[in-house]
Design an enzyme around this catalytic site. Sequence first.
Site: not given
Length: 323
Positions: A121, A148, A151, A239, A281, A309
Amino acid sequence: MTATPETRLARQRGMGPRAPRHFLDIDRFEPAQLREMLDLARAYKRGEDSPGGQRPGAGKMLALVFEKPSTRTRVSFEVGMAQMGGRVTILESQGSQIGRGESIADTARVLSRYVDAIVFRTLAEASLLEMAEYASVPVINGLTDKSHPCQIMADIMTFEEIQGPINGRTVAWLGDGNNVVASWIHGAAPFGYALKIATPKGFAPDPAVVKAARDAGADITLTEDPTEGVAGAACVVTDTWASMGTNGGPTLEERIRALTPYRVDESLMDKAAGDAIFMHCLPANRDNEVSAGVIDGPRSAVWDEAENRLHVQKGILHWCLRP
Ligand code: CP
Ligand code: NVA
């Protein structure tokens, strides 16, 4: 076969005939490969521990490298790897030599001597690409400033569990045109869904990402009208209005002022398809991008989404680690 210095170098740099199977972005894969990862994820979710007779995580070591905070990504990879018979080691930039300026290339080459795969990340996509170039083990994108993908693989799995095949359906994105919507854009062509993105002026997704997806056959509509954005959508997604590491650009106050009309509340959900679900997310801000009534209400799929996930990343790890 003995590797020549050139092939050894190519392999060390994540290239060449025996390059590791990285998972960097959804648009780098064929639909069949993505489907295979989702099939593996569903098998793991059903409780199988060796889909296809294989346990590629058994005895393996995964490094999780974080330049930004995480709850879901960190815990779901750690739990998933343990369930697959492997283990993880976690590095945060503060507390490792990355925080003191050791290069990502050197970190990649060193970690490759200890572990079997790396989840990264990072603040900057260029660092992910550097890690992938220099690692001789698979590198998995755990979120960058640009995308991402883990996700959105979990989101597609969640959509299909509730709504059936996503091919031909419409997904609506409301709010900031950020890293998470970029992965939705990447997935539109290979998974065959229509994507409607409603953002205010100045918050649209990267035009180059949209163009590349359209060139690959994606059906993407951009609008500044939130009502037009959700019309006909089987799933409404939003988001945070301020992603991690968002420095420069609009202030938080400017973001809130511009994005408030795109807040997903009950009246906006009512303008989507009758059976539309809501996804996010997480982490969520109930004062900003979504109302408590929506995220905590009957149409919210966010807890399944968070759970998935775990399963989807086991599918991705399986695919990356398989001999
Ligand atoms: N959605 C997500 O990636 O959450 P974390 O930041 O907690 O990992
Ligand atoms: N867009 C958010 C996602 C967090 C999981 C961020 O980058 O902070």
